[in-house]
Design an enzyme around this catalytic site. Structure first.
Site: not given
Length: 593
Positions: A197, A510, A439, A463
């Site tokens: 973060h 993606c 995937e 994947d």
């Protein structure tokens, strides 16, 4: 001719791009030393538990105050600090510490240390890098509690005077939000990773940062001249004049590069011969939306929803999910937002979900398989998405589909949820588009049949490559065999796109491949309709697209399909791209910035 620097260069992880040159300011964020103490008798147990609860309450108050003081320009990141407040009461830390004090009759500091070590051990077994790195948030929070228990005061970064580069053992997101841009030129740390973060906040603030340097706090004194290069993860201490000049030039060139990229942020991703492709962003947090908009992404192609489950002590309520989905839909409208339904299970876990250990979690009960088994959890998420759909342009994406029957089951449950909402007179978009992740090799083989049942495909290359090549990419012994340009992978992508287009549905990508500039002409040649990527990658991908023609890309891809081995493909692509875009790539095919 450019001269290479002669000073020793320390290598870390580039967490936020850019070059900063300035004087070091050493901040003491070293870990609190914890001393083991055995409680003398049972009468001390309850006061010790109360002492721990008070330290947690104090930490909660401190984080609340930090949220109130966050500068307006980064208010969007308040949610990250809020997530730390939730960790304060997470069962894994809070309950286990209290339990250890009770059962083992040990002091609160030691009990907390044991709880954190157990959390670290659990997280270390997670293969997903993003989820694994969330242990950093747990450690940041526990350190704050420890400081309260021991009465250790820390310096506030908002009090720093003058323009400096902050050097610290570690920094929390709360530390980062306290930095003032007119005072802090950048920061370097011993600890940390690219997906923390703290790194995300640094990127949105555009503060150069290098993390994971291990011993930088032992190498630097306050006042030392220091150079940090967030693009290459490099740090130079007390540079000689030649090295200083080298990095000053690099800083100027990077500034010119950013200015050049900014021109492309809000231009359409259109090739020289008029082929248009959508460029969208992958996100995990609402806090990233500001970066999405700043970089000109035309919507969100992948909103991963796991963090909403992993950041809370209990399962999120339908209302919590709805508020999150509604907000992203409203902010991004009229652009689309593709929400991937829960991809949890396997190596991603939440402490409040009762998931059994599995011998091979990547092939186990995860993603759509988990949702079809835990229908109540699945329905709650679908209700939230449908309710939010009336506030913007939402799409639903089912992950890890392996056959048509799973699509039938998912759609049946979705239709049940729609009927419930209709009976309750709750508005929603009845024709919300439904897509599936491609995937798994079986999904590619079945793509022609699957395409009849959904509105779009989204190829998840991370994947797909792993499953098609039987490669565990976090296994150091075989990770080098994870090859996006393997001829088999290229054929699987081509087969998927052709099946989708024959059925008249758009095909997106993606996975990480979609944001890699080196692969853009290949992906253009395939005829993909949409690329979704890290928001920061959007401008440079648009630039490559706008400097390329679809006709050339088709010919480029045809040549690649004549090559037999991964090495031949890699060599050809690197050579051609370096010649094609000499102002963007180094000789080894990596990006200049």
């Amino acid at each position: 001719m450019e001269r290479e620097p002669v000073n020793p260069i320390l290598k870390g992880i580039g967490a936020s791009s850019g070059v900063a040159i300035g004087r070091a300011y050493l901040v003491d964020r070293s870990r609190v030393k914890v001393v083991y103490q055995y409680l003398l008798d049972e009468s001390q147990i309850e006061p010790e538990r109360e002492r721990f609860k008070e330290a947690v309450a104090k930490a909660d108050g401190q984080l609340h105050q930090i949220i109130l003081e966050i500068p307006e320009e980064i208010k969007d990141h308040a949610g990250i600090i809020d997530s730390h407040r939730l960790i304060l009461k997470d069962r894994m830390i809070y309950d286990q510490t209290l339990e250890a004090i009770q059962k083992e009759q040990i002091n609160a500091e030691w009990a907390l240390k044991k709880a954190v070590e157990k959390a670290q051990e659990i997280f270390s077994r997670i293969k997903d890098e993003y989820i694994r790195n969330r242990v950093k948030d747990v450690m940041d929070v526990s350190e704050r509690i420890l400081r309260n228990l021991t009465g250790t005061e820390v310096e506030k970064l908002s009090d720093i005077q003058g323009q400096v580069i902050v050097v610290a053992h570690d920094l929390s997101p709360a530390d980062t939000t306290q930095m003032r841009l007119d005072n802090v030129l950048g920061f370097v740390t011993d600890m940390g990773g690219k997906t923390s973060h703290t790194a995300i906040i640094a990127q949105s603030l555009e503060i150069p940062a290098v993390v994971g340097l291990e011993r930088i706090t032992q190498e630097v004194n306050s006042g030392d001249l220091i150079i940090i290069d967030g693009n290459d993860g490099q740090v130079v201490l007390n540079p000689d004049p030649e090295t200083l000049e080298y990095f000053q030039q690099k800083k100027r060139k990077y500034g010119e590069y950013r200015t050049e990229m900014a021109k492309y942020s809000h231009l359409p991703a259109e090739t020289l011969d008029g082929c248009r492709i959508k460029t969208r962003a992958n996100i995990e947090f609402l806090e990233e939306i500001a970066t999405v908009l700043a970089n000109g992404a035309e919507g969100i192609g992948l909103f991963r929803t796991e963090f909403l489950y992993l950041s809370q002590k209990e399962l999120p309520t339908e209302q919590t999910l709805f508020e999150n989905f509604k907000k992203v839909a409203q902010i991004m409208a009229p652009h689309p937002v593709t929400i991937r339904t829960l991809d949890i299970g396997g190596d991603k876990f939440a402490s409040h979900l009762d998931l059994a250990d599995e011998m091979n979690p990547a092939l186990g009960l995860r993603a759509i398989r988990f949702c079809l088994k835990e229908v109540d959890i699945f329905k709650r998420q679908l209700r939230a998405i449908l309710r939010a759909s009336s506030y913007g342009n939402l799409k639903i994406l089912f992950p890890m589909i392996s056959d048509v029957d799973e699509v039938f089951q998912a759609k049946t449950i979705l239709n049940e949820v729609k009927e419930e909402l209709q009976k309750e007179n709750v508005p929603f978009e009845a024709r919300i588009p439904i897509g599936i992740m491609i995937e798994i090799p079986s999904a590619v083989a079945m793509a022609d049949l699957l395409a009849r049942e959904v509105d779009f495909f989204s190829i998840g290359t991370n994947d797909l490559i792993q499953y098609a090549l039987a490669i565990d990419r976090v296994n150091e012994h075989v990770a080098h065999m994870y090859q996006p340009l393997h001829p088999a992978i290229l054929r699987l992508i081509q087969q998927t796109i052709e099946a989708g287009h024959r059925a008249g549905i758009p095909v997106a990508m993606c996975g990480e491949m979609a944001g890699e500039p080196l692969y853009i002409p290949i992906l253009l040649g395939f005829g993909l309709d949409e690329l979704s990527m890290n928001p920061m990658s959007v401008p440079r991908v648009k630039r490559i697209i706008r400097m390329t023609s679809y006709k050339e890309s088709k010919a480029f891809l045809e040549k690649i399909f004549t090559l037999n081995t991964t090495e031949e493909v890699n060599t050809y692509v690197h050579k051609e791209m370096v010649q094609w875009f000499s102002d963007s790539f180094k000789a080894d095919g990596s990006m200049l910035y």
